[in-house]
Design an enzyme around this catalytic site. Structure first.
Site, PDB file in Angstrom:
ATOM      1  CB  THR A   9      39.969  58.762   2.602  1.00 31.85           C
ATOM      2  OG1 THR A   9      40.497  57.919   3.637  1.00 31.85           O
ATOM      3  CG2 THR A   9      38.859  58.027   1.865  1.00 31.85           C
ATOM      4  N   GLY A  48      44.224  62.094   0.982  1.00 33.58           N
ATOM      5  CA  GLY A  48      45.379  61.854   0.118  1.00 33.58           C
ATOM      6  C   GLY A  48      46.150  63.088  -0.291  1.00 33.58           C
ATOM      7  CB  THR A  49      45.716  66.667   0.308  1.00 31.94           C
ATOM      8  OG1 THR A  49      45.500  66.715   1.722  1.00 31.94           O
ATOM      9  CG2 THR A  49      44.381  66.579  -0.408  1.00 31.94           C
ATOM     10  CB  SER A  50      49.628  66.400   3.145  1.00 33.72           C
ATOM     11  OG  SER A  50      48.762  66.171   4.255  1.00 33.72           O
ATOM     12  N   GLY A  51      51.280  63.957   3.519  1.00 35.17           N
ATOM     13  CA  GLY A  51      51.737  62.923   4.432  1.00 35.17           C
ATOM     14  C   GLY A  51      51.622  61.517   3.895  1.00 35.17           C
ATOM     15  CB  ILE A  52      50.606  58.368   5.627  1.00 35.06           C
ATOM     16  CG1 ILE A  52      51.719  58.377   6.692  1.00 35.06           C
ATOM     17  CG2 ILE A  52      50.249  56.940   5.234  1.00 35.06           C
ATOM     18  CD1 ILE A  52      51.292  57.827   8.037  1.00 35.06           C
ATOM     19  N   GLY A  53      48.981  59.679   3.199  1.00 37.34           N
ATOM     20  CA  GLY A  53      48.024  59.515   2.116  1.00 37.34           C
ATOM     21  C   GLY A  53      48.603  59.873   0.763  1.00 37.34           C
ATOM     22  CB  SER A  76      47.738  55.093  15.461  1.00 33.06           C
ATOM     23  OG  SER A  76      48.738  55.688  16.270  1.00 33.06           O
ATOM     24  CE1 TYR A 101      45.122  59.939  15.531  1.00 32.06           C
ATOM     25  CE2 TYR A 101      46.696  58.774  16.934  1.00 32.06           C
ATOM     26  CZ  TYR A 101      46.245  59.139  15.666  1.00 32.06           C
ATOM     27  OH  TYR A 101      46.928  58.704  14.561  1.00 32.06           O
TER      28      TYR A 101
END
Length: 250
Positions: free
Chosen positions: A13, A15-20, A138, A151
Site C-alpha cells: 500500500t 506504493g507510488t513513491s518513496g519506500i513503497g 517509525s 504521528y
C-alpha cells in the site's frame, strides 16, 4: 538477483513513491507479483511504468473501507491469494501541541491506524498459511520529535498491533513484524510544507544525530522489508526492526 520471493504474490500500500515504490521494485526483482495502491491515478500509472513488469496498480485510499474491499476483490480475481502484505501507506505533518486541529488528528489516525488495521484484517481471507505481514512503523514510535506527537502516537499503535497480531495469527503461522525507518527523505516530505531550503536544513539536522552520519534511502529500507517478507526471516516474528543508522539506538 537471488529471487527470494519467487512465485509469491505481494501487496504494497502506498506504493507510488518513496519506500513503497522502492519495496515494490525490490519485490518484483526478487520474483514476486506485486499489487500497489495509491490515491492519485497519475502517480499510480507512473509507478507501474517504473516497476515495469509483474505489477498491477489499484487506485484507492486505505482509510476508505470500500476502496479496500475493491482492492481485495481485484486481487482475488487476478491472483487468488496473497503471500505478503506490506502495510506501508501513511501520512504525517509537523504540527506542535497547541496548534493541533481535529482534522489533522483524524486524517493521521484514519490513514496510519484505521487504514493499516483494515488493510491487514481485510487481507486475511486471501492470505496463505505461513504468509508474512510487514507494518511500516517509525523511530517516532519511541523517540520524541517536536511537532510530531500525533504521528508518533500512530506509529506507537502500529508497533502494538504487531505484537498482538503475532498472537492472533499464530495458529495460521502468519508472521507479523514492524519495520521502523529512521530519517529517509522521500516525496512524502512534501506534506511537511517545507521550502527547499527548510527541507535541506531538516535533513542535515537529522543526520547529525545518526551514528552513520547520514540519512537513509528508500532502497535501504526496501532491502530490509524483503528480508522480513522472505524465508530468510522464517524465525523472525513480532519484532520491530529499526533501519535508522543507529539514531534511535543511542
Amino acid at each position: 538477483m537471488s529471487h527470494k520471493l519467487s512465485g509469491k504474490v505481494a501487496l504494497v500500500t502506498g506504493g507510488t513513491s518513496g519506500i513503497g515504490l522502492a519495496t515494490a521494485r525490490r519485490f518484483v526483482a526478487e520474483g514476486a507479483y506485486v499489487f500497489i495502491t495509491g490515491r492519485r491515478q497519475t502517480e499510480l500509472d507512473a509507478a507501474v511504468t517504473k516497476i515495469g513488469k509483474n505489477v498491477t496498480g489499484i487506485q484507492g485510499d486505505v482509510s476508505n473501507l470500500a476502496d479496500l474491499d475493491r482492492l481485495y476483490a481485484t486481487i482475488e480475481q487476478e491472483q487468488g491469494h496473497l503471500d505478503i502484505v506490506f502495510a506501508n501507506a501513511g501520512v504525517g505533518q509537523p504540527i506542535p501541541l497547541g496548534a493541533i486541529a481535529e482534522e489533522h488528528f483524524d486524517k493521521t489516525f484514519n490513514t496510519n491506524v484505521k487504514g493499516l488495521l483494515f488493510t491487514v484484517q481485510k487481507a486475511l481471507p486471501l492470505m496463505l498459511e505461513g504468509a508474512s505481514i510487514i507494518l511500516n512503523a517509525s523511530t517516532a514510535s519511541i523517540v520524541g520529535t517536536p511537532a510530531f506527537s500525533v504521528y508518533g502516537a500512530t506509529k506507537a499503535a502500529v508497533r502494538s498491533f504487531a505484537r498482538s497480531w503475532t498472537l492472533d495469527l499464530k495458529d495460521r503461522q502468519i508472521r507479523v513484524n514492524a519495520i521502523s525507518p529512521g530519517t529517509v527523505p522521500t516525496p512524502g516530505y512534501d506534506q511537511f510544507g517545507f521550502s527547499q531550503e527548510q527541507a535541506k536544513e531538516f535533513v542535515e539536522s537529522q543526520a547529525k544525530n545518526i551514528p552513520l552520519g547520514r540519512v537513509g534511502t528508500p532502497d535501504e529500507i526496501a532491502k530490509a522489508v524483503v528480508f522480513l517478507a522472505s524465508d530468510d526471516s522464517s524465525f523472525v516474528n513480532g519484532i520491530e526492526l529499526f533501519v535508522d543508522g543507529g539514531m534511535a539506538q543511542i
